[in-house]
Design a protein around this motif. Structure first.
Motif, PDB file in Angstrom:
ATOM      1  N   UNK A 201     -17.316   5.266  71.486  1.00  0.00           N
ATOM      2  CA  UNK A 201     -18.019   6.441  71.001  1.00  0.00           C
ATOM      3  C   UNK A 201     -17.162   7.188  69.979  1.00  0.00           C
ATOM      4  N   UNK A 202     -17.772   7.512  68.875  1.00  0.00           N
ATOM      5  CA  UNK A 202     -17.066   8.326  67.876  1.00  0.00           C
ATOM      6  C   UNK A 202     -17.520   9.768  68.040  1.00  0.00           C
ATOM      7  N   UNK A 203     -16.537  10.629  68.262  1.00  0.00           N
ATOM      8  CA  UNK A 203     -16.860  12.029  68.574  1.00  0.00           C
ATOM      9  C   UNK A 203     -16.084  12.929  67.633  1.00  0.00           C
ATOM     10  N   UNK A 204     -16.758  13.950  67.126  1.00  0.00           N
ATOM     11  CA  UNK A 204     -16.013  14.839  66.230  1.00  0.00           C
ATOM     12  C   UNK A 204     -15.642  16.129  66.930  1.00  0.00           C
ATOM     13  N   UNK A 217     -12.180   8.198  68.290  1.00  0.00           N
ATOM     14  CA  UNK A 217     -12.955   7.156  68.945  1.00  0.00           C
ATOM     15  C   UNK A 217     -12.447   6.985  70.365  1.00  0.00           C
ATOM     16  N   UNK A 218     -13.367   6.795  71.293  1.00  0.00           N
ATOM     17  CA  UNK A 218     -12.952   6.590  72.677  1.00  0.00           C
ATOM     18  C   UNK A 218     -13.891   5.625  73.395  1.00  0.00           C
ATOM     19  N   UNK A 326     -24.791  15.374  76.290  1.00  0.00           N
ATOM     20  CA  UNK A 326     -24.489  16.720  75.827  1.00  0.00           C
ATOM     21  C   UNK A 326     -23.845  16.723  74.445  1.00  0.00           C
ATOM     22  N   UNK A 327     -22.959  15.739  74.219  1.00  0.00           N
ATOM     23  CA  UNK A 327     -22.313  15.652  72.908  1.00  0.00           C
ATOM     24  C   UNK A 327     -23.355  15.409  71.828  1.00  0.00           C
ATOM     25  N   UNK A 336     -22.111   5.400  68.002  1.00  0.00           N
ATOM     26  CA  UNK A 336     -21.810   4.567  69.175  1.00  0.00           C
ATOM     27  C   UNK A 336     -21.776   3.123  68.699  1.00  0.00           C
ATOM     28  N   UNK A 337     -20.684   2.448  68.986  1.00  0.00           N
ATOM     29  CA  UNK A 337     -20.581   1.063  68.530  1.00  0.00           C
ATOM     30  C   UNK A 337     -20.359   0.135  69.718  1.00  0.00           C
TER      31      UNK A 337
END
Length: 880
Positions: A201-204, A217-218, A326-327, A336-337
């Motif tokens: 998941x890429x989250x900013x 990324x996590x 929620x994100x 999302x990869x």
RNA sequence: GGGCGAUUAGCUCAGUUGGCAGAGCGCCACGUUGACAUCGUGGAGGCCAUUGGUUCAAGUCCAAUAUCGCCCACCA
């Protein structure tokens, strides 16, 4: 003389009886005997509550073969048995049992729970040993040990204290693997990594005070709850201006610093990493370098704890789902990869393990690993097959500290005490009355127990009475060989080696024999969940332990996995039956008054079988010396079936039924003598049938299992006889072949006309008369020097330096005979072409060893000679 | 990302230092001779995964490749 062997081989009739006979006779016992050399094997202790599976059957069969062989060779052979308390596995099963009764570990309390576990152990503990007995294991049960025995527990305590005093054991907050199902820390070795397709998941994360973001990324989005920083590589130009700024943790709105650390790979992901010091070993290190705090977000059962804000109480995967939602809702989710990564599972219960920070006890490995590696590099420690040495070395070279504390009750409790007043840590054998630092009397013992492997690591010497200085240790230690599966090199082999070096000053064994896995007929691992396991006890019940044992050690090579086929067990049962019936034949012909101490005047076939036996003794022993167990077994098998049964017994029959008492006596005595040696050679592999037969033989002393291993003797080596007999066999096979091709009934006897100009061949044929008569349905043998008087209306067998004619004119189908000879001709042409090809190559003639070249020249002559005869015959037949 | 193993007869697998390819099961034919039909006798069946190299000589040693399997590894 007990003569009557039952007509059919039925292992059930005697296996259990013989096991008791051995065991009660004390034949398994080993005692210090300075007059003898010791030979020692430590049985890998099975789990006390376990059940026998094929893996046990395999490695115990191998150990039993080695120990029986060495015992017969005259060593004082100790095979030390025992069981392992298997803390995590046993505890889980007791917990399960309690659960079924509506009870729980916590409500029972520690003492009562341990009593339950002992109850369980007493109930099921004997089971695996009884199962091993069915297999025929000759271990010394009088020395049986259990890892929770008082003596072994003393050893554990002693080692813990010694290591602690040398600062090789320490307590600390580290990232460990936590199993949320077993509710305990587990070691790195107990984590199985499994590759699987997941997501990344890429989250900013917003930058504080700016209208900007940094995207990370996590693969574990729920861990953002524990984020304490964002890290970028200091060289990364994209992020120069972010370093030192503050990011806002989404959802929780916690402020976290953006730091620079070289650990971060610029190429991977977005080049920015969230840092969760309490839930990732790398992040832990980074946190340490940058003075970050800790933030644990999970409870023992992997639900989110109070640090998780609104997610408090959710299971880790529910939390993940909710957090991602929620994100997304709040527009923090960028992408999302699909992502392949490996996830660690608890080796015992397969639950996904969580890396998390915890205060645990560790063994400091660096200094312990060093001498264990040296032992390998100096060739003191020898692996069979050798390639596993590299696996061993590689693991030790990259070893990390070993987490040894377990949050379990069943096991060795840490000899560690704490002061409630000043938190002083005291490591000692006895519970201290007062704190050594503040003199408080408010002392409590660490509730944790040790990793089971901590006690198994001491097995090679703790079972011999260590830390006491015992005679047993001085005599039997170090042991000779360890036999185990390659899957526990890390768990056990490595740990025994460094523990022995540290405590005893030497390696615990010289050789490590590693077995492969037993798979089902489709090549799948046998497992309970697949339900494809084959129960060794059922196989024993149907075919006997000997057949199972033989199956497990033949047809594969050490360290390679093998597929298990019932057909092979059946074939080996048939082999046992063959031996059984061969014995019946011998006993049936055995008259008390014929028995002698010397064998009498040997005939050629006697010398032949004795010579062959002698060779097999030599080769099988050499194979065993090199741990080539399957090959040793194979050679004994072939000798028994093909040479003793198929040839020798058949050759000797006329003498047994004949009038010449002297000759008959010799035959009987040779039959018996060879049989005795066969039983000895086969005994380590098939202990039951060989002992049972032995007990029916005359002249026997005591038990076969304590008789002497046969020794090669130069005096019984008759190479010339072996060669001549091979010639006769070749001739007999040729005659049989020709007759069968013509469909001539065995009852139809025929004379043989042998034509040869060679004196040696003539002699051989002459003494071979009775063999031809009995084994190739000959009515009489005539040896001629010239074939001019013999017409073309015969079958003919072409041999080296000889041609045998079978006059059966009324039965010969000449077209078939021409076909047969044409085939023979083709074969010879091929051989001649090959030999000439070689010989015409100057390099071969010049460079190959002389005996190889001479051998080829001989062959050329021989094949040409045979070729000429075949061609002549063909011409004769065609002319008709 | 590293490392290892396997690839040989229809099936399962041996093949120890390089020197004429083996076994068990299965298959075909014959066989009720007083040890054994859980047997005997005979037979059919192989480009030793592919390509290159070393060597007089390679299933075997070396280097690649392919397929399958396993182990290890802290790139989110």
């Amino acid at each position: 003389m007990a003569k009557n062997l039952p007509k059919t081989y039925n292992p059930k009739d005697f296996e259990d009886r013989l096991y008791s006979f051995w065991n009660e006779g004390g034949y398994f016992r080993a005692e210090v005997d300075e007059a003898k050399e010791p030979y020692t094997i430590m049985m890998p202790p099975p789990n006390v509550t376990g059940e026998l599976h094929m893996g046990h059957a395999l490695n115990n069969t191998i150990q039993d073969i080695l120990i029986r062989w060495k015992r017969m060779e005259g060593y004082e052979a100790l095979w030390q048995p025992g069981t392992d308390h298997a803390s995590i596995s046993t505890e889980a099963r007791v917990v399960e049992k309690l659960k079924g009764e509506g009870r729980s570990k916590d409500e029972l309390g520690r003492e009562a729970f341990i009593e339950e576990a002992w109850e369980w152990t007493r109930k099921y503990g004997g089971r695996i040993n009884n199962q091993l007995k069915k297999l025929g294991v000759s271990c010394d049960w009088s020395r049986e040990k259990f890892t929770l025995d008082e003596g072994l527990s003393n050893a554990v305590e002693e080692v813990f204290i010694r290591l602690y005093e040398k600062d090789l054991i320490y307590r600390g907050d580290r990232i460990i693997n936590w199993c949320p199902n077993c509710r305990t820390a587990i070691s790195d070795a107990e984590v199985e990594h499994e590759e699987s397709m997941g997501h990344i998941w890429h989250i900013r994360y917003p930058i504080k005070g700016e209208d900007d973001y940094v995207t990370i990324a996590t693969t574990r989005p729920e861990t953002i709850l524990g984020d304490l920083a964002i890290a970028v590589n200091p060289e990364d130009s994209r992020y120069y201006d972010l370093i030192g700024k503050t990011a806002i943790l989404p959802l929780l709105n916690r402020e976290i610093p953006i730091i620079a650390d070289e650990y971060v790979e610029m190429e991977f992901g977005t080049g920015a990493v969230k840092i969760t010091p309490s839930h990732d070993p790398n992040d832990f290190d980074i946190g340490h370098r940058h003075g970050l705090d800790q933030c644990l977000i999970l409870n023992e059962d992997a639900t989110i704890n109070e640090n998780g804000g609104v997610y408090n109480g959710l299971d880790r995967y529910e939390a993940r789902k909710k957090i991602v939602e929620d994100l997304k809702k709040e527009d923090y989710l960028v992408d999302i990869k699909e992502h392949e990564n490996s996830i660690g599972h608890c080796e015992r219960c397969k639950t996904v393990a969580e890396p998390l920070i915890s205060k645990q006890w560790f063994v400091r490995m660096a200094d312990l690993a060093k001498p264990a590696l040296e032992a390998y590099y100096k060739n003191e420690l020898n692996f069979v097959p050798g390639r596993f040495g590299r696996v061993y070395a590689h693991w030790l070279e990259n070893i990390r500290d070993w987490c040894i504390s377990r949050q379990l009750w069943w096991g060795h409790r840490l000899p560690v005490y704490y002061c409630r007043d000043c938190d002083e840590v005291m490591v000692s054998r006895e519970e201290p009355d007062r704190c050594t630092k503040c003199d408080s009397s408010d002392i409590y013992q660490d509730p944790d127990t040790l990793d089971t492997w901590f006690s198994s690591a001491l097995w090679p010497f703790s079972t011999l009475g260590w830390p006491e200085d015992t005679e047993d240790i001085r005599y039997f230690f170090p042991t000779d060989v360890l036999v185990t599966g390659y899957d526990i090199i890390f768990f056990w082999v490595v740990r025994m080696v460094f523990s022995s070096i540290e405590q005893m000053g030497e390696i615990p064994f010289k050789d490590v024999f590693l077995t492969g896995l037993i798979k089902d007929s489709q090549g799948r691992k046998m497992s309970k969940s697949l339900g494809n396991g084959i129960d060794p006890l059922e196989v024993i019940d149907e075919y006997g332990a000997d057949a199972l044992r033989f199956t497990l050690v033949t047809g594969n090579t050490p360290g390679n996995d093998m597929r298990f086929y019932m057909e092979r067990v059946e074939a080996n049962r048939n082999f046992a039956n063959k031996l059984w019936n061969a014995t019946r034949f011998v006993l049936m012909n055995l008259d008390e008054e014929l028995l002698r101490n010397d064998l009498g005047a040997l005939k050629e076939e006697d010398r032949w079988i004795l010579s062959r036996m002698n060779t097999v003794i030599k080769e099988a022993t050499e194979n065993l010396d090199r741990y080539e167990i399957g090959m040793a077994a194979q050679k004994v098998y072939e000798f028994i079936w093909e040479e003793y049964c198929d040839w020798y017994i058949e050759m000797v029959k006329p003498r047994l039924y004949g009038e010449d008492i002297e000759s008959k006596g010799t035959a009987v005595n040779v039959l018996l003598h060879v049989l005795e040696n066969i039983l000895k050679l086969l005994h380590p592999f098939m202990p039951f049938i060989t002992e049972e037969i032995w007990q029916h033989l005359p002249k026997r002393k005591e038990a076969l299992m304590v008789s002497d291993w046969p020794v090669y003797s130069e005096d019984s080596y008759y190479p010339q006889v072996e060669k001549q007999m091979a010639y006769i066999m070749e001739a007999i096979k040729g005659i049989r072949n020709a007759r069968q091709k013509m469909n001539i009934a065995p009852s139809r006897k025929a004379p043989l006309l042998c034509v040869t100009q060679d004196r040696g061949v003539r002699e051989v044929l002459d003494y071979g008369r009775s063999y031809f008569i009995n084994l190739s349905n000959a009515s009489e043998i005539t040896i001629l020097e010239d074939k001019s008087a013999i017409g073309d209306d015969n079958l003919s067998v072409v041999l080296d330096k000889c041609e045998i004619f079978i006059p059966l004119r009324d039965l010969i189908d000449y077209d078939k005979e021409i076909d047969r000879l044409e085939k023979e001709k083709e074969k010879l042409e091929g051989e001649i072409k090959r030999v000439r090809g070689k010989l015409s190559n100057e390099n071969f003639v010049n460079k190959a060893p002389k005996d190889v070249v001479d051998g080829e020249r001989e062959k050329e002559k021989k094949y040409m000679d045979m070729m000429n005869r075949v061609v002549e015959r063909l011409e004769g037949l065609r002319a008709k």
